[in-house]
Motif scaffolding. Structure first.
Motif, PDB file in Angstrom:
ATOM      1  N   SER A  23       0.820  -1.215   0.000  1.00  0.00           N
ATOM      2  CA  SER A  23       0.000   0.000   0.000  1.00  0.00           C
ATOM      3  C   SER A  23       0.854   1.265   0.000  1.00  0.00           C
ATOM      4  CB  SER A  23      -0.934   0.010   1.209  1.00  0.00           C
ATOM      5  OG  SER A  23      -0.198   0.114   2.411  1.00  0.00           O
ATOM      6  N   ALA A  24       2.147   1.132   0.276  1.00  0.00           N
ATOM      7  CA  ALA A  24       3.042   2.294   0.333  1.00  0.00           C
ATOM      8  C   ALA A  24       3.587   2.689  -1.030  1.00  0.00           C
ATOM      9  CB  ALA A  24       4.188   2.010   1.292  1.00  0.00           C
ATOM     10  N   GLY A  25       3.342   1.878  -2.055  1.00  0.00           N
ATOM     11  CA  GLY A  25       3.868   2.189  -3.389  1.00  0.00           C
ATOM     12  C   GLY A  25       5.336   1.826  -3.503  1.00  0.00           C
ATOM     13  N   ASP A  26       6.039   2.500  -4.418  1.00  0.00           N
ATOM     14  CA  ASP A  26       7.452   2.215  -4.636  1.00  0.00           C
ATOM     15  C   ASP A  26       8.279   2.603  -3.412  1.00  0.00           C
ATOM     16  OD1 ASP A  26       6.647   1.497  -7.157  1.00  0.00           O
ATOM     17  OD2 ASP A  26       7.535   3.221  -8.166  1.00  0.00           O
ATOM     18  N   ALA A  27       9.299   1.804  -3.121  1.00  0.00           N
ATOM     19  CA  ALA A  27      10.140   2.082  -1.954  1.00  0.00           C
ATOM     20  C   ALA A  27      11.530   1.486  -2.159  1.00  0.00           C
ATOM     21  CB  ALA A  27       9.510   1.496  -0.698  1.00  0.00           C
ATOM     22  N   ARG A  28      12.512   2.068  -1.472  1.00  0.00           N
ATOM     23  CA  ARG A  28      13.880   1.539  -1.412  1.00  0.00           C
ATOM     24  C   ARG A  28      14.323   1.638   0.037  1.00  0.00           C
ATOM     25  NH1 ARG A  28      17.399   1.721  -6.438  1.00  0.00           N
ATOM     26  NH2 ARG A  28      18.887   1.079  -4.884  1.00  0.00           N
ATOM     27  N   TYR A  29      14.855   0.552   0.560  1.00  0.00           N
ATOM     28  CA  TYR A  29      15.318   0.561   1.938  1.00  0.00           C
ATOM     29  C   TYR A  29      16.349  -0.538   2.132  1.00  0.00           C
ATOM     30  CZ  TYR A  29      11.819  -3.160   2.435  1.00  0.00           C
ATOM     31  OH  TYR A  29      11.071  -4.300   2.279  1.00  0.00           O
ATOM     32  N   THR A  30      17.020  -0.519   3.263  1.00  0.00           N
ATOM     33  CA  THR A  30      18.017  -1.528   3.604  1.00  0.00           C
ATOM     34  C   THR A  30      17.461  -2.403   4.714  1.00  0.00           C
ATOM     35  OG1 THR A  30      19.829  -0.063   3.000  1.00  0.00           O
ATOM     36  CG2 THR A  30      20.369  -1.900   4.438  1.00  0.00           C
ATOM     37  N   GLU A  31      17.626  -3.718   4.547  1.00  0.00           N
ATOM     38  CA  GLU A  31      17.174  -4.679   5.548  1.00  0.00           C
ATOM     39  C   GLU A  31      18.255  -5.750   5.690  1.00  0.00           C
ATOM     40  OE1 GLU A  31      13.445  -7.726   6.123  1.00  0.00           O
ATOM     41  OE2 GLU A  31      13.083  -5.711   5.374  1.00  0.00           O
ATOM     42  N   ASP A  32      18.525  -6.152   6.911  1.00  0.00           N
ATOM     43  CA  ASP A  32      19.532  -7.188   7.147  1.00  0.00           C
ATOM     44  C   ASP A  32      18.988  -8.564   6.804  1.00  0.00           C
ATOM     45  OD1 ASP A  32      21.336  -5.304   8.027  1.00  0.00           O
ATOM     46  OD2 ASP A  32      20.952  -5.669  10.149  1.00  0.00           O
ATOM     47  N   CYS A  33      19.847  -9.414   6.231  1.00  0.00           N
ATOM     48  CA  CYS A  33      19.490 -10.805   5.957  1.00  0.00           C
ATOM     49  C   CYS A  33      19.170 -11.497   7.276  1.00  0.00           C
ATOM     50  CB  CYS A  33      20.651 -11.508   5.251  1.00  0.00           C
ATOM     51  SG  CYS A  33      20.428 -13.293   5.076  1.00  0.00           S
ATOM     52  N   GLN A  34      18.119 -12.298   7.290  1.00  0.00           N
ATOM     53  CA  GLN A  34      17.718 -13.015   8.494  1.00  0.00           C
ATOM     54  C   GLN A  34      18.674 -14.159   8.825  1.00  0.00           C
ATOM     55  OE1 GLN A  34      13.724 -14.249   7.607  1.00  0.00           O
ATOM     56  NE2 GLN A  34      13.081 -12.174   7.153  1.00  0.00           N
ATOM     57  N   ILE A  35      19.493 -14.577   7.848  1.00  0.00           N
ATOM     58  CA  ILE A  35      20.405 -15.702   8.042  1.00  0.00           C
ATOM     59  C   ILE A  35      21.821 -15.228   8.378  1.00  0.00           C
ATOM     60  CG2 ILE A  35      21.305 -17.839   7.033  1.00  0.00           C
ATOM     61  CD1 ILE A  35      18.145 -17.649   7.194  1.00  0.00           C
ATOM     62  N   CYS A  36      22.403 -14.398   7.486  1.00  0.00           N
ATOM     63  CA  CYS A  36      23.812 -14.005   7.659  1.00  0.00           C
ATOM     64  C   CYS A  36      23.999 -12.580   8.180  1.00  0.00           C
ATOM     65  CB  CYS A  36      24.572 -14.185   6.341  1.00  0.00           C
ATOM     66  SG  CYS A  36      24.114 -13.014   5.037  1.00  0.00           S
ATOM     67  N   CYS A  37      22.918 -11.840   8.350  1.00  0.00           N
ATOM     68  CA  CYS A  37      22.912 -10.488   8.923  1.00  0.00           C
ATOM     69  C   CYS A  37      23.594  -9.426   8.053  1.00  0.00           C
ATOM     70  CB  CYS A  37      23.521 -10.476  10.325  1.00  0.00           C
ATOM     71  SG  CYS A  37      22.623 -11.507  11.488  1.00  0.00           S
ATOM     72  N   GLN A  38      23.895  -9.727   6.799  1.00  0.00           N
ATOM     73  CA  GLN A  38      24.477  -8.734   5.906  1.00  0.00           C
ATOM     74  C   GLN A  38      23.375  -7.785   5.417  1.00  0.00           C
ATOM     75  OE1 GLN A  38      27.760  -8.288   5.050  1.00  0.00           O
ATOM     76  NE2 GLN A  38      28.168  -9.862   6.586  1.00  0.00           N
ATOM     77  N   PRO A  39      23.721  -6.514   5.147  1.00  0.00           N
ATOM     78  CA  PRO A  39      22.700  -5.548   4.712  1.00  0.00           C
ATOM     79  C   PRO A  39      22.352  -5.715   3.239  1.00  0.00           C
ATOM     80  CG  PRO A  39      24.831  -4.495   4.835  1.00  0.00           C
ATOM     81  CD  PRO A  39      25.024  -5.889   5.349  1.00  0.00           C
ATOM     82  N   MET A  40      21.063  -5.884   2.954  1.00  0.00           N
ATOM     83  CA  MET A  40      20.564  -6.016   1.581  1.00  0.00           C
ATOM     84  C   MET A  40      19.801  -4.744   1.214  1.00  0.00           C
ATOM     85  SD  MET A  40      18.816  -9.789   1.725  1.00  0.00           S
ATOM     86  CE  MET A  40      17.636  -9.293   2.989  1.00  0.00           C
ATOM     87  N   ARG A  41      20.016  -4.254   0.008  1.00  0.00           N
ATOM     88  CA  ARG A  41      19.244  -3.131  -0.500  1.00  0.00           C
ATOM     89  C   ARG A  41      17.986  -3.700  -1.159  1.00  0.00           C
ATOM     90  NH1 ARG A  41      22.707   0.250  -4.226  1.00  0.00           N
ATOM     91  NH2 ARG A  41      24.060  -0.650  -2.696  1.00  0.00           N
ATOM     92  N   VAL A  42      16.816  -3.302  -0.670  1.00  0.00           N
ATOM     93  CA  VAL A  42      15.534  -3.820  -1.148  1.00  0.00           C
ATOM     94  C   VAL A  42      14.848  -2.729  -1.968  1.00  0.00           C
ATOM     95  CG1 VAL A  42      13.289  -4.762  -0.470  1.00  0.00           C
ATOM     96  CG2 VAL A  42      15.316  -5.255   0.919  1.00  0.00           C
ATOM     97  N   SER A  43      14.420  -3.078  -3.183  1.00  0.00           N
ATOM     98  CA  SER A  43      13.664  -2.163  -4.040  1.00  0.00           C
ATOM     99  C   SER A  43      12.293  -2.772  -4.299  1.00  0.00           C
ATOM    100  CB  SER A  43      14.377  -1.952  -5.372  1.00  0.00           C
ATOM    101  OG  SER A  43      15.636  -1.370  -5.177  1.00  0.00           O
ATOM    102  N   VAL A  44      11.249  -2.005  -4.002  1.00  0.00           N
ATOM    103  CA  VAL A  44       9.878  -2.456  -4.211  1.00  0.00           C
ATOM    104  C   VAL A  44       9.247  -1.554  -5.265  1.00  0.00           C
ATOM    105  CG1 VAL A  44       7.626  -2.839  -3.139  1.00  0.00           C
ATOM    106  CG2 VAL A  44       9.721  -3.193  -1.808  1.00  0.00           C
ATOM    107  N   SER A  45       8.712  -2.165  -6.325  1.00  0.00           N
ATOM    108  CA  SER A  45       8.043  -1.416  -7.394  1.00  0.00           C
ATOM    109  C   SER A  45       6.616  -1.919  -7.535  1.00  0.00           C
ATOM    110  CB  SER A  45       8.778  -1.607  -8.720  1.00  0.00           C
ATOM    111  OG  SER A  45      10.111  -1.158  -8.614  1.00  0.00           O
TER     112      SER A  45
END
Length: 62
Positions: A23-45
């Protein structure tokens, strides 16, 4: 509305579920991997309200 999306971590390759707020539309944010804890850049379109969101993940250091 939160949608479940399965992605593969760009670091460790493990599949995991992300909750995406379509419902928020397009977004870009950083979220840590649930397994290895490395930061992933997430893009939602969101191309059309009646279609599922497109979610892409990439390494934060790329």
């Amino acid at each position: 509305m939160l949608d479940e999306t399965i992605i593969d971590c760009p670091y460790c390759g493990e599949a995991q579920t992300l909750l995406v707020d379509s419902s928020a539309g397009d977004a870009r944010y950083t979220e840590d991997c649930q397994i290895c804890c490395q930061p992933m850049r997430v893009s939602v379109s969101l191309f059309h309200p009646d279609e599922p969101s497109v979610v892409e993940v990439e390494r934060e250091d790329d």
